[in-house]
Design a protein around this motif. Structure first.
Motif, mmCIF file in Angstrom:
data_model
loop_
_atom_site.group_PDB
_atom_site.id
_atom_site.type_symbol
_atom_site.label_atom_id
_atom_site.label_comp_id
_atom_site.label_asym_id
_atom_site.label_seq_id
_atom_site.Cartn_x
_atom_site.Cartn_y
_atom_site.Cartn_z
ATOM 1 N N LEU A 1 17.025 -64.754 162.850
ATOM 2 C CA LEU A 1 17.023 -63.569 161.983
ATOM 3 C C LEU A 1 16.457 -62.353 162.708
ATOM 4 O O LEU A 1 16.922 -61.231 162.493
ATOM 5 C CB LEU A 1 16.213 -63.870 160.715
ATOM 6 C CG LEU A 1 16.232 -62.791 159.637
ATOM 7 C CD1 LEU A 1 17.658 -62.507 159.168
ATOM 8 C CD2 LEU A 1 15.365 -63.219 158.453
ATOM 9 N N ILE B 1 20.626 -63.803 153.738
ATOM 10 C CA ILE B 1 19.302 -64.158 153.217
ATOM 11 C C ILE B 1 19.436 -64.766 151.827
ATOM 12 O O ILE B 1 18.785 -65.762 151.491
ATOM 13 C CB ILE B 1 18.387 -62.929 153.199
ATOM 14 C CG1 ILE B 1 18.026 -62.509 154.627
ATOM 15 C CG2 ILE B 1 17.127 -63.198 152.398
ATOM 16 C CD1 ILE B 1 17.278 -61.196 154.724
ATOM 17 N N SER C 1 14.868 -58.389 152.052
ATOM 18 C CA SER C 1 16.174 -58.105 151.461
ATOM 19 C C SER C 1 16.132 -56.807 150.661
ATOM 20 O O SER C 1 17.041 -55.968 150.753
ATOM 21 C CB SER C 1 16.591 -59.269 150.562
ATOM 22 O OG SER C 1 17.863 -59.046 150.004
ATOM 23 N N ALA D 1 7.909 -63.519 157.189
ATOM 24 C CA ALA D 1 8.888 -64.568 156.893
ATOM 25 C C ALA D 1 9.051 -65.509 158.080
ATOM 26 O O ALA D 1 9.099 -66.737 157.912
ATOM 27 C CB ALA D 1 10.229 -63.942 156.513
ATOM 28 N N ALA E 1 8.297 -69.489 158.141
ATOM 29 C CA ALA E 1 9.378 -70.449 158.394
ATOM 30 C C ALA E 1 8.907 -71.626 159.239
ATOM 31 O O ALA E 1 9.564 -72.683 159.249
ATOM 32 C CB ALA E 1 10.545 -69.749 159.097
ATOM 33 N N GLU F 1 9.568 -67.540 150.689
ATOM 34 C CA GLU F 1 10.507 -66.884 149.776
ATOM 35 C C GLU F 1 10.115 -65.423 149.519
ATOM 36 O O GLU F 1 10.975 -64.534 149.505
ATOM 37 C CB GLU F 1 10.546 -67.675 148.466
ATOM 38 C CG GLU F 1 11.640 -67.270 147.508
ATOM 39 C CD GLU F 1 11.632 -68.192 146.292
ATOM 40 O OE1 GLU F 1 12.657 -68.205 145.591
ATOM 41 O OE2 GLU F 1 10.623 -68.869 146.031
ATOM 42 N N ALA G 1 19.084 -68.748 152.399
ATOM 43 C CA ALA G 1 17.645 -68.986 152.290
ATOM 44 C C ALA G 1 17.151 -68.941 150.852
ATOM 45 O O ALA G 1 16.633 -69.929 150.336
ATOM 46 C CB ALA G 1 16.894 -67.966 153.149
ATOM 47 N N LEU G 2 17.302 -67.820 150.177
ATOM 48 C CA LEU G 2 16.691 -67.676 148.859
ATOM 49 C C LEU G 2 17.263 -68.663 147.841
ATOM 50 O O LEU G 2 16.508 -69.242 147.039
ATOM 51 C CB LEU G 2 16.867 -66.239 148.356
ATOM 52 C CG LEU G 2 16.124 -65.171 149.163
ATOM 53 C CD1 LEU G 2 16.401 -63.783 148.589
ATOM 54 C CD2 LEU G 2 14.620 -65.455 149.174
ATOM 55 N N LEU H 1 16.589 -69.065 160.640
ATOM 56 C CA LEU H 1 15.588 -67.996 160.591
ATOM 57 C C LEU H 1 14.989 -67.691 161.963
ATOM 58 O O LEU H 1 14.872 -66.525 162.353
ATOM 59 C CB LEU H 1 14.474 -68.387 159.615
ATOM 60 C CG LEU H 1 14.866 -68.423 158.128
ATOM 61 C CD1 LEU H 1 13.795 -69.133 157.323
ATOM 62 C CD2 LEU H 1 15.087 -67.008 157.591
ATOM 63 N N LEU I 1 9.679 -59.116 157.772
ATOM 64 C CA LEU I 1 10.356 -59.973 158.737
ATOM 65 C C LEU I 1 9.347 -60.837 159.489
ATOM 66 O O LEU I 1 9.542 -62.056 159.629
ATOM 67 C CB LEU I 1 11.152 -59.114 159.721
ATOM 68 C CG LEU I 1 11.830 -59.864 160.871
ATOM 69 C CD1 LEU I 1 12.835 -60.881 160.348
ATOM 70 C CD2 LEU I 1 12.509 -58.878 161.828
ATOM 71 N N LEU J 1 10.982 -62.911 152.345
ATOM 72 C CA LEU J 1 12.428 -62.794 152.466
ATOM 73 C C LEU J 1 12.987 -61.906 151.358
ATOM 74 O O LEU J 1 13.902 -61.101 151.602
ATOM 75 C CB LEU J 1 13.079 -64.178 152.427
ATOM 76 C CG LEU J 1 12.920 -65.030 153.691
ATOM 77 C CD1 LEU J 1 13.487 -66.422 153.460
ATOM 78 C CD2 LEU J 1 13.605 -64.374 154.886
ATOM 79 N N LYS J 2 12.452 -62.034 150.152
ATOM 80 C CA LYS J 2 12.861 -61.129 149.075
ATOM 81 C C LYS J 2 12.475 -59.695 149.409
ATOM 82 O O LYS J 2 13.250 -58.755 149.171
ATOM 83 C CB LYS J 2 12.215 -61.564 147.757
ATOM 84 C CG LYS J 2 12.795 -62.828 147.158
ATOM 85 C CD LYS J 2 12.106 -63.174 145.839
ATOM 86 C CE LYS J 2 12.722 -64.388 145.181
ATOM 87 N NZ LYS J 2 12.014 -64.760 143.922
#
Length: 937
Positions: free
Chosen positions: A470, A602, A573, A491, A495, A566, A606-607, A455, A488, A569-570
């Motif tokens: 990322l 992602i 995405s 996240a 992280a 999480e 990650a997820l 990340l 972004l 990141l969702k």
């Protein structure tokens, strides 16, 4: 400036090192014996010519030293070619007679160097008036960077004063051809393969003059049942087929598989566990496709992305390292220009080259970090991985491995969301263990730090890292999307809750930073407090329950931190997915590809793990008290007329805490989760979506003496029991006469805990067999102790001793040397127990240090409780013995002796050996005499 090619050897001695002493050949031709101390001094000071420098350093027990390694010269002159990394192997590769002794080995290395330089000079002469520009440029770059062979290579090429074109020569990616895509393949049909058709295809492959093997034809006939049309979703035709060694099962299943692929226009995936069998399958398919061009179209070797060179990684390494580390850059460039398919692990990249150059400079160039940007990469049209994926879609036979098939199936597709409908799993006895790894989860310091690195990218790095965070991958794609930009940033900030650089040192000092490290510090404390042998150099583990004080709260805090990571990141995405829709008319193909790659990354990187980790953390501190055993009013027993409680559902998962150590050094700590029965997810994710599956091996069934129980155990370990329809069972006996060809001896007077006695037993048995001996060990420490005691006396007897975990060579290379040198001996652990295929006299004795009982860890105890207690232990042990014994006889003329140095070997395990082979208990002296007599030595 061009000059005439010249052969000029470096003015340094040649050094040959054994376990007892060494031999040096001076530049003036004088050969002299050296003590180990004198050889070490020469190695450090004179940059000698050697064969496999790391192995020489291991034998001298010194650090790596500057040398002229002849294997580097071989890799430059003959890229993508393999030779055994020994003087004898080099002699064979360059067409010299095999050396007879140490002095002859030294002379052979000098002559081999001359022969390789001659090859370059001849190529340079043929290329005139057009010089070998790229080759000369690479040689010049490497020479300028201090490569010992540089001046000699340039002289042979006729260009010692080459200009500065080295960096340009390293841009080998510019000279690679592009692959071309085609239309999507139409859906496969479902035409069956009848038993008669399978037999006919097998006969055609064997040819009219082949030896008749009725059992092989029967096997092909049985396996053909997996190639019938499926009748209902989720109900594949499963065939469990045990075929004894020597049956010819490889061609037996290739026959119906190839015919089905040909008739239905879709590939059959043949999955193996070992790279050795992948190579063997590749060779066997020459029978079906003798024309190399046709075979290249119809047969593809497929492995995970981490096995293939990433051209973007190589480009960045070449740009950064062509001055700092030019030798690895140059040798990898030579290989890239000659490789068949870019496979660095078990392909045409010599395993010993990674030993010489270091893993980070070689295998570290593969796609191991999951940072591929797919079609957005500048090298996408030349990518080895993408080329293999596309070839596999149009192939008839795809030779893969168990780990690739399982992991990709678990993620929902083999790189492109398409799943093969017909699967053949050879080496099926490994499926349980591979599924155990593929469907497990680990919330550990290393896993968390790797996600943070994925990340955030490198933190506090010197600038030489090729990792890409990322932000670097996604920022320019977000454009004007405020939602994506905010997600972004959120996240990336979240992280930082994951373990950061230096986390392992901070845990050792009990100074954690952030919620992840706080949780891991408490995990470490609980393991050290509760595990036996906390002061030992070995890894430790303990149960989760009951959690130590503070662990539950730390788990809840980490779970909350993971949820904060999480959610953005969702959101990111989802925002990127919206970009694909909202800007569909403006986005070019490369940009769309990059966005899709990031969304996929992602999800997978990650997820998916974050969701599993939060589930694992939620279990910590959850009460596990049994149901209330009292009735109303506190009376014991159930209330009158009350319905009996429903039986508790047995747990599917098992969690535990572990502290990993390597040679006494802490390497990781964390919470681990495995399926108690990993055949369940294997059956659901891999077999159920397929139409037909073959699982085959020489060791599918146990040898308990109860045929139905043995088949049931095979169905349990392979997942067949979890499918709606029962599998078809087939068994074909080995054609070998095991009672006449083998002996099984159990030595009763060697104390397995007395390493002097164990080492003496290995020494005398190896001498009695005159080599050709494989020593198997249940622990690395025992292997090293035996090696230390027997290497020199075996060398004195002319028996070279090779050893995993000692020689500084990868196991595959050690096996290749062992196979080629009939009087050599090899020591190894589990990896060699059933990964060795050595026919003939090169393997005629196997010695096991003790009964290979399962390691009594917590996970094994949970499975033992589930699958039958002591009978489960016996089953696993019999299968291990069966697999080891199966290495001994690989063809009709082989003879061998199997020795177990364990007087406690119980007779109930004798079913591991073929019918008619009765183990004998005897003393060591008698076993030595019996071994010599049986092998006629």
């Amino acid at each position: 400036m061009m000059t005439d090619p010249q052969i000029v050897l470096p003015p340094v001695p040649v050094l040959i090192v054994g376990w007892r002493g060494a031999m040096a050949l001076d530049p003036d031709g004088e050969c002299r014996a050296l003590s180990a101390a004198d050889a070490a001094r020469l190695a450090r000071c004179d940059q000698p010519i050697v064969c496999h420098g790391p192995a020489v350093a291991a034998r001298l027990r010194i650090e790596r030293f500057e040398c002229h390694d002849l294997l580097e010269l071989f890799a430059f002159v003959r890229p993508a070619r393999f030779c055994l990394p020994t003087p004898r192997g080099l002699a064979e590769a360059v067409g010299l007679p095999p050396p007879r002794d140490a002095a002859d080995e030294a002379e052979t290395l000098r002559r081999a160097a001359w022969r390789l330089l001659e090859t370059l000079a001849e190529a340079a002469a043929r290329a005139r008036p057009r010089p070998l520009g790229e080759v000369r440029g690479l040689a010049w770059m490497m020479a300028r960077g201090g490569w010992g062979w540089g001046r000699a290579v340039l002289a042979a090429l006729g260009g010692e004063n080459e200009g500065g074109r080295g960096a340009a020569a390293a841009r080998v990616w510019e000279r690679l051809p592009e692959w071309s895509d085609g239309p999507a393949e139409p859906p496969a049909t479902s035409l069956p393969v009848s038993p008669a058709e399978a037999r006919a295809r097998l006969a055609k492959m064997l040819g009219p003059d082949a030896e008749q093997r009725p059992a092989q034809a029967d096997y092909a006939s049985a396996v053909s049942q997996a190639f019938l049309p499926r009748e209902a979703p989720g109900e594949p035709h499963l065939v469990l087929a045990e075929a004894g060694t020597g049956t010819g099962k490889t061609l037996g299943y290739i026959a119906p598989a190839s015919l089905w692929a040909e008739k239905n226009g879709a590939p059959v995936w043949i999955s193996t566990h070992t790279r050795n069998l992948q190579r063997q399958l590749d060779a066997e398919l020459d029978r079906l496709f003798p024309d190399p061009a046709e075979k290249a179209r119809k047969v593809v070797i497929r492995k995970g992305r981490e096995n293939y060179l990433c051209l973007l990684n190589y480009e960045e390494a070449a740009r950064q390292d062509h001055r700092r580390a030019p030798v690895p850059v140059g040798l990898v460039a030579r290989w890239i220009g000659a490789t068949r398919d870019g496979d660095m692990v078990g392909g045409d990249f010599p395993g010993w080259l990674a030993d010489l150059l270091g893993r980070s400079a070689t295998l570290g160039l593969t796609d191991r970090r999951g940072e591929c940007v797919f079609s957005a990469c500048f090298h996408f049209r030349k990518c080895f991985i993408e080329r293999a994926i596309r070839r596999a879609r149009r192939a008839e036979i795809v030779v893969a491995n168990h780990a690739l098939v399982m992991i990709q199936a678990a993620l929902g597709g083999l790189d492109d969301a398409s799943l093969p409908t017909r699967l053949v799993f050879d080496e099926g006895h490994h499926l349980f263990d591979v599924a155990d790894s593929a469907f497990s989860a680990h919330l550990s310091g290393q896993e968390g730090a790797e996600m943070r690195r994925w990340l955030l990218g490198p933190e506090g790095d010197s600038g030489r890292s090729r990792a890409r965070g990322l932000r670097r991958r996604a920022e320019e794609l977000i454009g004007a999307s405020e939602e994506a930009a905010a997600a972004l940033e959120t996240a990336l900030e979240a992280a930082r809750a994951l373990p950061g650089p230096g986390w392992i040192a901070r845990l050792g000092l009990d100074e954690p930073q952030g919620p992840a490290e706080t949780f891991l510090a408490l995990v470490r404390r609980q393991v050290l407090a509760r595990a036996a042998g906390a002061d030992s150099p070995y890894s430790l583990e303990c149960a989760v329950a009951p959690p130590a004080e503070g662990l539950g709260a730390a788990a809840a805090g980490l779970a909350a931190a993971l949820e904060r990571l999480e959610k953005p990141l969702k959101d990111l995405s989802r925002a990127l997915d919206d970009l694909l829709d909202d800007e569909a008319a403006e986005l070019d193909s490369a940009t769309r590809g990059r966005i899709e790659a990031i969304v996929r990354g992602i999800s997978h990187r990650a997820l998916l793990p974050l969701g599993v980790w939060r589930d694992m953390l939620a279990e910590i501190g959850t009460p596990n008290a049994p149901p209330d055993a009292k009735g109303p009013g506190g009376a014991e027993g159930p209330a009158e007329n009350a319905a009996p409680p429903a039986p508790a559902e047995p747990p599917r998962m098992f969690d535990w805490l572990a502290l990993d150590r390597l040679d006494g050094r802490e390497t990781d700590v964390g919470l681990h989760r495995h399926w108690i029965d990993p055949a369940v997810p294997f059956a659901r994710a891999v077999m159920a979506p397929a139409h037909g599956v073959v699982i085959t091996s020489a060791t599918l069934r146990d040898g308990s003496g109860q045929p139905e129980a043995d088949w049931h155990a095979a169905e349990l370990r392979t997942g067949g029991i979890h499918l709606p329809a029962p599998p078809l069972r087939a068994a074909v006996a080995s054609p070998f006469d095991y009672p006449a060809q083998t002996r099984v001896l159990i030595v009763t007077d060697v104390r397995k805990d007395a390493m002097d006695q164990v080492a003496a037993a290995y020494r005398e048995l190896f001498l009695a067999a005159a080599g050709g001996a494989l020593g198997l060990f249940t622990a690395i420490s025992r292997l090293r102790e035996v090696h230390r005691r027997i290497a020199a006396p075996l060398e004195d007897a002319g028996l070279p001793l090779l050893a995993q975990h000692v020689d500084g060579m990868d196991p595959a290379t050690l096996v290749e040397i062992f196979r080629a040198e009939e009087h050599s001996c090899l020591l190894g652990t589990d990896a060699l127990r059933d990964g060795v295929d050595v026919p003939g006299r090169a393997l005629r004795l196997i010695v096991f240090d003790r009964v290979p009982w399962p390691r009594p860890d917590l996970l094994h105890r949970a499975r033992r409780d589930r699958f039958g207690g002591r009978f489960y232990d016996d089953r696993i042990t019999r299968l291990r013995l069966k697999q080891a014994f199966g290495r001994l006889v690989r063809r009709a003329g082989d003879h061998g002796v199997f020795v177990l140095l364990d007087p406690m070997m119980p007779s109930r395990l004798f079913g591991a050996f073929p019918p008619g082979v009765v183990p004998r208990r005897l003393g060591l002296a008698e076993a030595v005499r019996e071994t010599a007599a049986a092998l006629d030595t």
